[in-house]
Scaffold this motif. Structure first.
Motif, PDB file in Angstrom:
ATOM      1  N   SER A   1       0.825  -1.221   0.000  1.00 47.04           N
ATOM      2  CA  SER A   1       0.000   0.000   0.000  1.00 47.04           C
ATOM      3  C   SER A   1       0.855   1.265   0.000  1.00 47.04           C
ATOM      4  O   SER A   1       0.828   2.068   0.951  1.00 47.04           O
ATOM      5  CB  SER A   1      -0.924   0.009   1.219  1.00 47.04           C
ATOM      6  N   PRO A   2       1.626   1.505  -1.064  1.00 49.98           N
ATOM      7  CA  PRO A   2       2.435   2.724  -1.107  1.00 49.98           C
ATOM      8  C   PRO A   2       1.556   3.954  -1.285  1.00 49.98           C
ATOM      9  O   PRO A   2       0.442   3.876  -1.829  1.00 49.98           O
ATOM     10  CB  PRO A   2       3.331   2.510  -2.330  1.00 49.98           C
ATOM     11  N   ALA A   3       2.050   5.096  -0.842  1.00 46.16           N
ATOM     12  CA  ALA A   3       1.277   6.338  -0.956  1.00 46.16           C
ATOM     13  C   ALA A   3       1.208   6.824  -2.397  1.00 46.16           C
ATOM     14  O   ALA A   3       0.238   7.465  -2.810  1.00 46.16           O
ATOM     15  CB  ALA A   3       1.889   7.417  -0.068  1.00 46.16           C
ATOM     16  N   GLY A   4       2.247   6.562  -3.198  1.00 47.41           N
ATOM     17  CA  GLY A   4       2.252   6.983  -4.593  1.00 47.41           C
ATOM     18  C   GLY A   4       2.604   8.437  -4.797  1.00 47.41           C
ATOM     19  O   GLY A   4       2.477   8.961  -5.911  1.00 47.41           O
ATOM     20  N   ASP A   5       3.079   9.112  -3.733  1.00 45.97           N
ATOM     21  CA  ASP A   5       3.408  10.532  -3.849  1.00 45.97           C
ATOM     22  C   ASP A   5       4.900  10.781  -4.038  1.00 45.97           C
ATOM     23  O   ASP A   5       5.348  11.932  -4.004  1.00 45.97           O
ATOM     24  CB  ASP A   5       2.923  11.291  -2.616  1.00 45.97           C
ATOM     25  N   ASP A   6       5.668   9.718  -4.254  1.00 43.88           N
ATOM     26  CA  ASP A   6       7.109   9.888  -4.434  1.00 43.88           C
ATOM     27  C   ASP A   6       7.614   9.125  -5.653  1.00 43.88           C
ATOM     28  O   ASP A   6       8.740   8.641  -5.685  1.00 43.88           O
ATOM     29  CB  ASP A   6       7.860   9.436  -3.179  1.00 43.88           C
ATOM     30  N   VAL A   7       6.761   9.031  -6.688  1.00 44.49           N
ATOM     31  CA  VAL A   7       7.163   8.360  -7.925  1.00 44.49           C
ATOM     32  C   VAL A   7       8.342   9.100  -8.543  1.00 44.49           C
ATOM     33  O   VAL A   7       8.330  10.332  -8.654  1.00 44.49           O
ATOM     34  CB  VAL A   7       5.988   8.326  -8.924  1.00 44.49           C
TER      35      VAL A   7
END
Length: 376
Positions: A252-258
């Motif tokens: 469940s990564p946040a996805g805000d550091d791609v």
């Protein structure tokens, strides 16, 4: 100045050169059940790349374009040959004297579009396209019946400001400077909203235009905006990208550091026809062979080109294209160079074929990320 002639993308040790990779690389991964014909044969694709990128061609092809004449607001009901001659040629532009580099860019763009789109098997109108491609196209063409024009919007190429202009022209907004969050659907008319006979009439009789941007600069702008600022995109796309391409990311990564290389890896694995509109190639969004655009404007001279379009469609004098906000910091050539030089070259080799038609048809140079260029 016009971009300098292309410098080939250097391949890493042991990798094949970019030119060979482009010749063998497909434009999109084949998907079972799509049933559509291939977009271009390899020989046609390479011809387009050569036409768009050859430094020699840029020096010798300095033909003067046909002079632009005003577009009548009310063309005759019959086939008006005289009225059609008053339109700019597809991609055409009436250029001010003393701007030969821009003349060359437009002339190359015109010739490349005619050469590629004139090949056998290329679509001649939207009904030549597979259903999915036609649906995407018609959903991206906005209609102004009052001023008789069609605009194919391309996300990350000032499309929000153009939608604002259309709402002013339709009387929905008082002026382009009204401060409100842009509603990208309400109070706008799309070709997809109309019946086939209404679509055909407008494609035949209305002024048609789009605006384009350096393909990789557009990608960087989408990356910075969607993954750096928009929570919905971080959750929907960013989390999936991190799960796919980052070792030990967790469920469940946040996805805000791609990272930008992770975004590029995601694009490599995506079918261009099924991409999100913010990074879908312009070719698939606007289908410049199926729709014969009268003008292709450039993000690089956005305000001048946009106001020229408003003059051609005889918009009221008080309607102007919005000036860029002081706080807005677009993706610059310098920031693009930094991100590209930081990405693995082999990864760029895999991404570029997805956008090669945008580079070639619209006369943008391939990136120069040789070791020498990246260490300057």
């Amino acid at each position: 100045m016009f971009p300098r002639p292309l410098t080939p993308l250097a391949a890493p040790n042991g990798a094949e050169p970019l030119g060979r990779a482009l010749r063998r690389a497909p434009l999109g991964r084949a998907r079972a059940g799509l049933g559509g014909p291939p977009l271009l044969l390899p020989s046609m694709l390479m011809f387009a790349v050569i036409v768009a990128s050859s430094g020699l061609l840029l020096m010798i092809e300095r033909g003067i374009l046909a002079e632009m004449k005003p577009l009548p607001l009310h063309p005759p009901n019959r086939e008006g040959a005289a009225w059609r001659r008053a339109l700019p040629r597809p991609g055409g532009l009436s250029l001010e004297a003393g701007d030969p580099d821009l003349q060359v860019r437009q002339d190359v763009r015109n010739r490349t579009l005619r050469a590629v789109c004139g090949q056998p098997g290329m679509p001649r109108d939207p009904w030549d396209l597979p259903v999915g491609q036609r649906r995407t196209l018609l959903r991206h063409i906005l209609v102004s019946d009052r001023y008789r024009f069609l605009y194919c919007y391309v996300p990350k190429v000032a499309c929000s400001n153009w939608k604002r202009v259309l709402k002013v022209l339709a009387g929905v907004l008082d002026n382009v400077d009204v401060r409100l969050k842009m509603d990208h659907r309400n109070d706008l008319v799309f070709l997809a909203d109309l019946r086939p006979e209404e679509i055909r009439y407008r494609l035949q009789h209305y002024f048609k235009f789009l605006f384009v941007r350096d393909p990789l600069e557009r990608l960087l702008s989408a990356y910075r905006n969607k993954f750096g600022e928009i929570r919905e995109y971080q959750q929907r796309y960013g989390a999936e990208i991190v799960r796919r391409y980052r070792a030990g990311a967790g469920p469940s990564p946040a996805g805000d550091d791609v990272t930008f290389p992770e975004f590029l890896r995601y694009l490599v694995d995506e079918d261009p026809e099924r991409m999100n509109e913010h990074w879908m190639p312009v070719y698939h969004l606007c289908q410049p062979c199926a729709v014969h655009y009268d003008f292709v404007g450039s993000y690089e001279r956005l305000e001048a080109d946009a106001n020229q379009v408003l003059e051609w469609v005889r918009a009221p004098p008080h309607v102007r294209f919005p000036a860029r906000q002081a706080w807005y910091r677009p993706a610059s050539p310098e920031s693009l160079h930094y991100h590209l030089c930081s990405a693995p070259r082999a990864l760029l080799q895999d991404v570029l074929p997805k956008y090669i038609l945008d580079f070639s048809l619209f006369a943008y140079p391939l990136p120069n990320v040789t070791r020498e260029a990246c260490h300057q």
